[in-house]
Design a protein around this motif. Sequence first.
Motif, PDB file in Angstrom:
ATOM      1  N   PHE A 258       0.874  -1.712  -0.271  1.00 10.55           N
ATOM      2  CA  PHE A 258       0.092  -0.303   0.422  1.00 10.55           C
ATOM      3  C   PHE A 258       0.400   1.300   0.336  1.00 10.55           C
ATOM      4  CE2 PHE A 258       0.376  -1.465   4.750  1.00 10.55           C
ATOM      5  CZ  PHE A 258       0.904   0.272   4.718  1.00 10.55           C
ATOM      6  N   ILE A 259       0.738   2.448  -0.834  1.00  8.14           N
ATOM      7  CA  ILE A 259       0.730   3.588  -0.736  1.00  8.14           C
ATOM      8  C   ILE A 259       1.051   4.070   0.714  1.00  8.14           C
ATOM      9  CG2 ILE A 259       1.597   5.752  -1.282  1.00  8.14           C
ATOM     10  CD1 ILE A 259       1.944   3.343  -3.236  1.00  8.14           C
ATOM     11  N   TYR A 260       2.607   4.642   1.195  1.00  6.36           N
ATOM     12  CA  TYR A 260       1.581   5.515   2.328  1.00  6.36           C
ATOM     13  C   TYR A 260       2.881   7.115   2.337  1.00  6.36           C
ATOM     14  CZ  TYR A 260       2.719   6.793   7.107  1.00  6.36           C
ATOM     15  OH  TYR A 260       1.973   7.234   8.578  1.00  6.36           O
ATOM     16  N   SER A 261       2.140   8.017   3.206  1.00  2.00           N
ATOM     17  CA  SER A 261       2.472   9.103   3.271  1.00  2.00           C
ATOM     18  C   SER A 261       2.049   9.890   4.423  1.00  2.00           C
ATOM     19  CB  SER A 261       2.444   9.859   1.906  1.00  2.00           C
ATOM     20  OG  SER A 261       3.255  11.449   2.427  1.00  2.00           O
ATOM     21  N   SER A 262       2.847  10.595   4.936  1.00  2.00           N
ATOM     22  CA  SER A 262       2.318  11.470   6.622  1.00  2.00           C
ATOM     23  C   SER A 262       2.824  12.767   5.986  1.00  2.00           C
ATOM     24  CB  SER A 262       2.996  10.293   7.376  1.00  2.00           C
ATOM     25  OG  SER A 262       2.584  11.259   8.621  1.00  2.00           O
ATOM     26  N   TRP A 263       3.150  13.786   7.194  1.00  2.12           N
ATOM     27  CA  TRP A 263       3.253  14.398   8.095  1.00  2.12           C
ATOM     28  C   TRP A 263       4.590  14.485   8.518  1.00  2.12           C
ATOM     29  CZ3 TRP A 263       0.978  17.993   4.820  1.00  2.12           C
ATOM     30  CH2 TRP A 263       1.193  19.913   5.635  1.00  2.12           C
ATOM     31  N   ILE A 264       5.473  16.174   8.343  1.00  5.57           N
ATOM     32  CA  ILE A 264       6.102  15.594   9.207  1.00  5.57           C
ATOM     33  C   ILE A 264       6.533  17.154   9.289  1.00  5.57           C
ATOM     34  CG2 ILE A 264       7.890  15.433   6.877  1.00  5.57           C
ATOM     35  CD1 ILE A 264      10.675  14.055   8.729  1.00  5.57           C
ATOM     36  N   LYS A 265       7.355  17.139  10.776  1.00  2.30           N
ATOM     37  CA  LYS A 265       7.734  18.868  11.378  1.00  2.30           C
ATOM     38  C   LYS A 265       9.434  18.344  11.172  1.00  2.30           C
ATOM     39  CE  LYS A 265       3.199  20.611  12.729  1.00  2.30           C
ATOM     40  NZ  LYS A 265       2.037  20.834  13.726  1.00  2.30           N
ATOM     41  N   LEU A 266       9.610  19.696  11.482  1.00  7.55           N
ATOM     42  CA  LEU A 266      11.116  20.012  11.471  1.00  7.55           C
ATOM     43  C   LEU A 266      10.374  20.484  13.033  1.00  7.55           C
ATOM     44  CD1 LEU A 266      12.823  20.435   8.017  1.00  7.55           C
ATOM     45  CD2 LEU A 266      12.978  18.636   9.429  1.00  7.55           C
ATOM     46  N   PRO A 267      12.038  20.918  13.947  1.00  9.47           N
ATOM     47  CA  PRO A 267      12.241  22.019  14.570  1.00  9.47           C
ATOM     48  C   PRO A 267      11.629  23.643  14.399  1.00  9.47           C
ATOM     49  CG  PRO A 267      14.356  20.681  15.079  1.00  9.47           C
ATOM     50  CD  PRO A 267      13.439  20.370  13.501  1.00  9.47           C
ATOM     51  N   ASN A 268      10.944  24.257  15.293  1.00  4.08           N
ATOM     52  CA  ASN A 268      10.765  25.341  14.943  1.00  4.08           C
ATOM     53  C   ASN A 268      10.030  25.470  13.934  1.00  4.08           C
ATOM     54  OD1 ASN A 268      12.467  25.951  17.035  1.00  4.08           O
ATOM     55  ND2 ASN A 268      14.315  26.191  16.124  1.00  4.08           N
ATOM     56  N   ASP A 269       9.382  24.616  13.222  1.00  3.91           N
ATOM     57  CA  ASP A 269       8.467  24.990  11.893  1.00  3.91           C
ATOM     58  C   ASP A 269       6.835  24.680  12.700  1.00  3.91           C
ATOM     59  OD1 ASP A 269       6.940  24.193   9.422  1.00  3.91           O
ATOM     60  OD2 ASP A 269       8.014  22.481   8.908  1.00  3.91           O
ATOM     61  N   THR A 275       6.218  13.985   3.590  1.00  2.00           N
ATOM     62  CA  THR A 275       6.786  13.169   3.360  1.00  2.00           C
ATOM     63  C   THR A 275       6.911  12.678   1.442  1.00  2.00           C
ATOM     64  OG1 THR A 275       5.851  10.752   4.041  1.00  2.00           O
ATOM     65  CG2 THR A 275       6.555  12.420   5.645  1.00  2.00           C
ATOM     66  N   ARG A 276       7.615  12.370   0.793  1.00  2.09           N
ATOM     67  CA  ARG A 276       7.792  11.510   0.427  1.00  2.09           C
ATOM     68  C   ARG A 276       6.764  10.101   0.488  1.00  2.09           C
ATOM     69  NH1 ARG A 276      11.792   6.861  -0.254  1.00  2.09           N
ATOM     70  NH2 ARG A 276      10.616   6.228  -1.934  1.00  2.09           N
ATOM     71  N   ILE A 277       6.218   9.538  -0.938  1.00  3.13           N
ATOM     72  CA  ILE A 277       5.385   8.309  -0.511  1.00  3.13           C
ATOM     73  C   ILE A 277       6.794   7.578  -0.231  1.00  3.13           C
ATOM     74  CG2 ILE A 277       3.806   7.576  -2.008  1.00  3.13           C
ATOM     75  CD1 ILE A 277       2.520  10.055  -1.073  1.00  3.13           C
ATOM     76  N   PHE A 278       5.803   6.500   0.392  1.00  2.00           N
ATOM     77  CA  PHE A 278       6.705   4.896   0.129  1.00  2.00           C
ATOM     78  C   PHE A 278       5.761   3.925   0.053  1.00  2.00           C
ATOM     79  CE2 PHE A 278       8.434   7.803   3.447  1.00  2.00           C
ATOM     80  CZ  PHE A 278       9.908   7.490   3.656  1.00  2.00           C
ATOM     81  N   ARG A 279       5.880   2.672  -0.435  1.00  2.59           N
ATOM     82  CA  ARG A 279       5.469   1.747  -0.667  1.00  2.59           C
ATOM     83  C   ARG A 279       5.573   0.769   0.257  1.00  2.59           C
ATOM     84  NH1 ARG A 279       5.696  -2.562  -4.250  1.00  2.59           N
ATOM     85  NH2 ARG A 279       4.216  -3.339  -5.627  1.00  2.59           N
ATOM     86  N   LEU A 280       5.091   0.443   1.112  1.00  2.00           N
ATOM     87  CA  LEU A 280       4.560  -0.068   2.077  1.00  2.00           C
ATOM     88  C   LEU A 280       4.713  -2.103   1.614  1.00  2.00           C
ATOM     89  CD1 LEU A 280       4.421   2.117   5.101  1.00  2.00           C
ATOM     90  CD2 LEU A 280       6.529   1.363   3.836  1.00  2.00           C
ATOM     91  N   ILE A 281       5.158  -3.043   2.638  1.00  2.00           N
ATOM     92  CA  ILE A 281       4.712  -4.179   2.534  1.00  2.00           C
ATOM     93  C   ILE A 281       3.850  -4.656   4.509  1.00  2.00           C
ATOM     94  CG2 ILE A 281       5.081  -6.347   2.514  1.00  2.00           C
ATOM     95  CD1 ILE A 281       7.869  -5.904   1.759  1.00  2.00           C
ATOM     96  N   ALA A 309      13.825  -4.355  12.664  1.00  2.00           N
ATOM     97  CA  ALA A 309      14.806  -3.813  12.365  1.00  2.00           C
ATOM     98  C   ALA A 309      15.096  -4.116  10.626  1.00  2.00           C
ATOM     99  CB  ALA A 309      16.495  -4.201  12.293  1.00  2.00           C
ATOM    100  N   TYR A 310      13.801  -4.941  10.585  1.00  2.00           N
ATOM    101  CA  TYR A 310      13.672  -4.717   9.221  1.00  2.00           C
ATOM    102  C   TYR A 310      13.094  -4.324   8.352  1.00  2.00           C
ATOM    103  CZ  TYR A 310      12.477  -9.120   5.922  1.00  2.00           C
ATOM    104  OH  TYR A 310      12.330  -9.831   4.918  1.00  2.00           O
ATOM    105  N   TYR A 311      13.979  -3.611   8.233  1.00  2.00           N
ATOM    106  CA  TYR A 311      14.074  -3.073   6.683  1.00  2.00           C
ATOM    107  C   TYR A 311      15.270  -2.310   5.911  1.00  2.00           C
ATOM    108  CZ  TYR A 311      15.114  -0.063  10.413  1.00  2.00           C
ATOM    109  OH  TYR A 311      15.496   1.578  11.608  1.00  2.00           O
ATOM    110  N   GLU A 312      15.038  -1.441   5.010  1.00  2.00           N
ATOM    111  CA  GLU A 312      15.531  -0.511   4.256  1.00  2.00           C
ATOM    112  C   GLU A 312      16.020   0.678   4.608  1.00  2.00           C
ATOM    113  OE1 GLU A 312      17.527  -1.158  -0.581  1.00  2.00           O
ATOM    114  OE2 GLU A 312      15.946  -0.226  -0.071  1.00  2.00           O
ATOM    115  N   LEU A 313      17.072   1.182   4.823  1.00  2.00           N
ATOM    116  CA  LEU A 313      17.732   2.444   5.212  1.00  2.00           C
ATOM    117  C   LEU A 313      16.552   3.519   3.795  1.00  2.00           C
ATOM    118  CD1 LEU A 313      18.592   4.615   7.160  1.00  2.00           C
ATOM    119  CD2 LEU A 313      20.609   4.735   5.054  1.00  2.00           C
ATOM    120  N   GLU A 314      15.839   4.438   3.996  1.00  2.00           N
ATOM    121  CA  GLU A 314      14.995   5.340   4.086  1.00  2.00           C
ATOM    122  C   GLU A 314      14.531   6.500   4.574  1.00  2.00           C
ATOM    123  OE1 GLU A 314      12.249   4.162  -0.052  1.00  2.00           O
ATOM    124  OE2 GLU A 314      12.009   3.139   1.717  1.00  2.00           O
TER     125      GLU A 314
END
Length: 342
Positions: A258-269, A275-281, A309-314
């Motif tokens: 399935f396709i997943y995206s979310s909302w990200i906040k940086l410090p003082n934002d 976020t970018r779109i991820f394709r998740l198992i 820990a079962y994932y690739e760095l992204e």
Amino acid sequence: MIGIRPFDVLIFGDGKPFNAEERVFRESGFFINPIPVVSGLNKVTGKKLNLEFISIAKGENLYFKAPIDIKAVKDGKDGNNRVIKPVVSKLDNVITEENLEYFLDYQTSEKMEDLNGYLKDEEYIKYLKDEEISLNTELLRPHKELRTGIEIDRSTRTTKEGHLFTQTFIRFEEDVYFYVKPSEDLNIDTVIVGGESKLSVVIKKDRDLTERLLKEKENIKSIVRKTGFFKLILLSPTNKVLEIEGAKIIAKVLGKPFIYSSWIKLPNDTTGFPTRIFRLIPEGSVVYYKVEDQNKIDEIFDKYYLKPAYYELEYPYFDIKNPTGFGLSIIGALNLNKGGQG
């Protein structure tokens, strides 16, 4: 360790941008999603936390998505579901698209369905030890609830014309909650989880509810040493099926990505950005492995048994140094001489 119990229904977005003027329906799909939880904890504490573990729980029991390599069929006699699991057979002189060595055979012509629910830890342990699961096992299932909403103009505190929409909310039984292990001990009473700023109460848990599973780790490991095979089951979604040093993938049963995206906040934002779109198992997916180096078994269990820990760095959610709770997995025994109907 803490429990997070929502006061009301929750909404988890479907990964698509939502604008009430453009879309009249907003779908909410439930899965073990660590992002709303860790985001809520970060907001209330002002810290950048990691999640070591996340599941749903009821009372003193944890519940996990039923692995999708076990199926249910209707019994013609009494109409009850019965659970079946596959026989794992070796492919002889057959080349598949992925060149896998084994295939799964459920040995039935009846219509099969996924259990499609969350399995109690006591029954889940039976599955991990390659034992039969009770035919009448309890399954927790989220319920969808339709509600109508309208977008508010915050500057005038009035409704916006043409911005009426319907959305699905998620509801569990009243005593169901999220069980979470943050990277730090927290002293908080409430947290906002999910869309629309839904309040949840925080329950302090003195007892580690993963104890039942951790006590079985050595028992399962000893079975793997004898058989030379194991299966890795996803307890939360991940972004890739991994090659594991000392083992070889021989078969897999994966849920629909399935396709997943979310909302990200940086410090003082104050607003943040998607976020970018991820394709998740999805959680519940199962990957079968053959041990090729017995000396690696301890290392494999230490890394992947109840660990995220079962994932690739992204970036940003699959950061090896700062795990958010995606890629949480566990290892089960696999005896190729067993299988079939339960």
